[in-house]
Design a protein around this motif. Structure first.
Motif, short mmCIF file in Angstrom:
data_model
loop_
_atom_site.label_atom_id
_atom_site.label_comp_id
_atom_site.label_asym_id
_atom_site.label_seq_id
_atom_site.Cartn_x
_atom_site.Cartn_y
_atom_site.Cartn_z
N LEU B 139 9.07 6.11 -0.17
CA LEU B 139 8.30 6.11 1.08
C LEU B 139 7.18 7.13 0.99
O LEU B 139 6.02 6.85 1.33
CB LEU B 139 9.23 6.44 2.26
N ALA B 140 7.52 8.32 0.47
CA ALA B 140 6.50 9.36 0.30
C ALA B 140 5.42 8.87 -0.67
O ALA B 140 4.23 9.11 -0.48
CB ALA B 140 7.13 10.65 -0.21
N LEU B 141 5.87 8.16 -1.73
CA LEU B 141 4.91 7.64 -2.70
C LEU B 141 3.97 6.64 -2.04
O LEU B 141 2.77 6.60 -2.34
CB LEU B 141 5.67 6.98 -3.85
N SER B 142 4.52 5.82 -1.14
CA SER B 142 3.67 4.82 -0.48
C SER B 142 2.63 5.50 0.39
O SER B 142 1.49 5.05 0.48
CB SER B 142 4.51 3.84 0.34
N ILE B 143 3.01 6.61 1.06
CA ILE B 143 2.06 7.35 1.89
C ILE B 143 0.98 7.96 1.00
O ILE B 143 -0.21 7.94 1.33
CB ILE B 143 2.79 8.45 2.69
N LEU B 144 1.41 8.48 -0.17
CA LEU B 144 0.46 9.05 -1.13
C LEU B 144 -0.53 7.99 -1.58
O LEU B 144 -1.75 8.21 -1.63
CB LEU B 144 1.25 9.58 -2.33
N ALA B 145 -0.01 6.80 -1.89
CA ALA B 145 -0.87 5.71 -2.33
C ALA B 145 -1.82 5.28 -1.22
O ALA B 145 -2.98 4.95 -1.46
CB ALA B 145 -0.02 4.52 -2.79
N ALA B 146 -1.31 5.26 0.01
CA ALA B 146 -2.16 4.90 1.15
C ALA B 146 -3.29 5.91 1.30
O ALA B 146 -4.45 5.53 1.53
CB ALA B 146 -1.32 4.82 2.43
N ALA B 147 -2.95 7.20 1.18
CA ALA B 147 -3.98 8.24 1.28
C ALA B 147 -5.03 8.06 0.18
O ALA B 147 -6.23 8.17 0.41
CB ALA B 147 -3.35 9.62 1.18
N GLY B 148 -4.53 7.75 -1.03
CA GLY B 148 -5.45 7.51 -2.14
C GLY B 148 -6.34 6.32 -1.87
O GLY B 148 -7.54 6.34 -2.18
N THR B 149 -5.77 5.26 -1.28
CA THR B 149 -6.56 4.08 -0.96
C THR B 149 -7.69 4.43 0.00
O THR B 149 -8.84 4.05 -0.21
CB THR B 149 -5.68 3.01 -0.29
N ILE B 150 -7.34 5.16 1.07
CA ILE B 150 -8.35 5.55 2.06
C ILE B 150 -9.45 6.37 1.41
O ILE B 150 -10.65 6.11 1.59
CB ILE B 150 -7.69 6.34 3.21
N TYR B 151 -9.04 7.37 0.62
CA TYR B 151 -10.03 8.25 0.01
C TYR B 151 -10.96 7.49 -0.93
O TYR B 151 -12.18 7.59 -0.85
CB TYR B 151 -9.32 9.38 -0.75
N CYS B 152 -10.36 6.69 -1.83
CA CYS B 152 -11.17 5.93 -2.79
C CYS B 152 -12.09 4.95 -2.07
O CYS B 152 -13.26 4.80 -2.44
CB CYS B 152 -10.27 5.15 -3.76
N CYS B 153 -11.56 4.32 -1.02
CA CYS B 153 -12.36 3.36 -0.28
C CYS B 153 -13.59 4.05 0.31
O CYS B 153 -14.72 3.58 0.14
CB CYS B 153 -11.51 2.72 0.82
N LEU B 154 -13.37 5.18 0.98
CA LEU B 154 -14.49 5.90 1.58
C LEU B 154 -15.50 6.34 0.52
O LEU B 154 -16.71 6.26 0.71
CB LEU B 154 -13.97 7.13 2.34
N TYR B 155 -14.98 6.83 -0.62
CA TYR B 155 -15.87 7.32 -1.66
C TYR B 155 -16.73 6.20 -2.23
O TYR B 155 -17.94 6.34 -2.40
CB TYR B 155 -15.02 7.97 -2.76
N PHE B 156 -16.06 5.04 -2.51
CA PHE B 156 -16.82 3.93 -3.09
C PHE B 156 -17.81 3.33 -2.11
O PHE B 156 -18.87 2.84 -2.51
CB PHE B 156 -15.86 2.86 -3.63
N VAL B 157 -17.46 3.37 -0.81
CA VAL B 157 -18.40 2.88 0.19
C VAL B 157 -19.66 3.74 0.17
O VAL B 157 -20.79 3.23 0.23
CB VAL B 157 -17.75 2.87 1.59
#
Lengths: 103, 236
Positions: B139-157
């Protein structure tokens, strides 16, 4: 103090401050405001113009625990421009003194 | 005048003059207000010392008086570049999609582990206590992955926006180019940054601790360091 004197020399002052060390926008604004009586916020458009002309670069950095800040740094052409403007200012002031000292 | 009124006036004046990078300019003045307020000035005092918005906007407009004319050769070149750029951006956002999908699947897996139901028989035998602890770790890993998704998405945008801006400058042959900064965290969203940092650090810690704990629990239960053999995990 005459506003035309102040406006002309602002760019030179900003470059001089950055020649000394990298600074963030507010820091430059306050340093200038302390010595010269101008409106706050006059510095920011100048910083943008310098960035556009490639005389300064911007990077984001954060001091430990502090918020991320935009720091300005002098580029090589910025340094050359600073020397040029400083030289022009010095000869300008010299010439003015010459004229003022004439009886 | 107060801070809000000043900034909205400034925004209006900048837009009237069709000036680029309005967001960044406003961020500079917002920061100015914040620093001044931290030094003990009131909004009224700060506004009084600032030049009026239309004067400030005029100063930004001084160097921006350029006629916008398309250069056909440049546009052709940009189209060719675009062919290259397209798969690159597709790759970057594909990565974001993959990260997001990983977050979702980890989340699903963690629910299965924690609440002890086996979706489609995917989960092999795990004694419940081990399953619970590992479930928390996933569950913690999924939250970590979600945070990574948000960060990468914002950066690539941001990357994409800058690329588009570059296209605009080259297409019109603009001399004075102002690019937006490619950073996810700016002065405007430092609260968001704090939250993200706290979430990332907490979930990383929980993931590591729970994973280690789960591993130890299962080793003890199976009485073997290779408990996956004892539970016949990789046997058909």
């Amino acid at each position: 103090m005459n506003i035309q004197f102040k406006k002309g020399v602002l760019e030179l002052l900003v470059l001089a401050l950055l020649k000394e060390k990298d600074r963030y926008g507010y820091e430059i604004s306050e340093s200038v405001s302390k010595k010269i009586d101008i409106s706050d916020g006059t510095v920011y458009p100048i910083l943008r113009k310098l960035k556009t002309e490639g005389l300064v670069n911007v990077y984001v950095s954060e001091d430990s625990g502090g918020p991320p800040r935009k720091y300005y740094t002098l580029t090589k052409s910025g340094d050359e421009e600073y020397r040029k403007l400083k030289g022009e200012w010095n000869s300008f002031v010299e010439n003015i003194f010459d004229i003022l000292e004439e009886p | 005048m107060n801070k809000q009124k000043f900034l909205s006036e400034l925004e209006k004046e900048l837009n009237i003059r069709d000036i680029d990078g309005v967001d960044e300019i406003l961020a500079d003045y917002l920061e100015h207000f914040e620093y001044k307020e931290a030094d003990g000035y009131s909004e009224l005092e700060i506004c009084a010392k600032l030049a009026p918005p239309h004067i400030i906007a005029a100063q930004y407009g001084e160097s921006a008086v350029e006629e916008k004319k398309l250069k056909p050769l440049n546009v052709a070149g940009l189209a060719c570049m675009g062919l290259l750029a397209l798969p690159i951006f597709a790759f970057l956002f594909g990565w974001v999609a993959v990260l997001g999908a990983s977050a979702l699947s980890c989340f699903g897996l963690s629910l299965g582990l924690i609440f002890d139901f086996n979706l489609g028989g995917v989960i092999p035998y795990i004694p419940y206590f081990g399953s619970l602890v590992l479930g928390i770790s996933v569950l913690a890993l999924s939250i970590l992955a979600a945070a990574g998704t948000i960060y990468c998405c914002l950066y690539f945008v941001k990357l994409l926006k800058t690329y588009i801006k570059w296209n605009e400058f080259v297409a019109y042959g603009t001399k004075n180019r102002n690019y937006p900064l490619i950073v996810v965290y700016t002065t405007k969203n430092k609260k968001f940054k704090r939250h993200m940092r706290r979430i990332t650090q907490t979930s990383l810690t929980v993931f590591a601790v729970a994973f280690l704990l789960g591993f130890i629990v299962l080793v003890i239960h199976a009485r073997s360091f290779e408990f996956w053999h004892v539970y016949n995990w990789f046997v058909d």
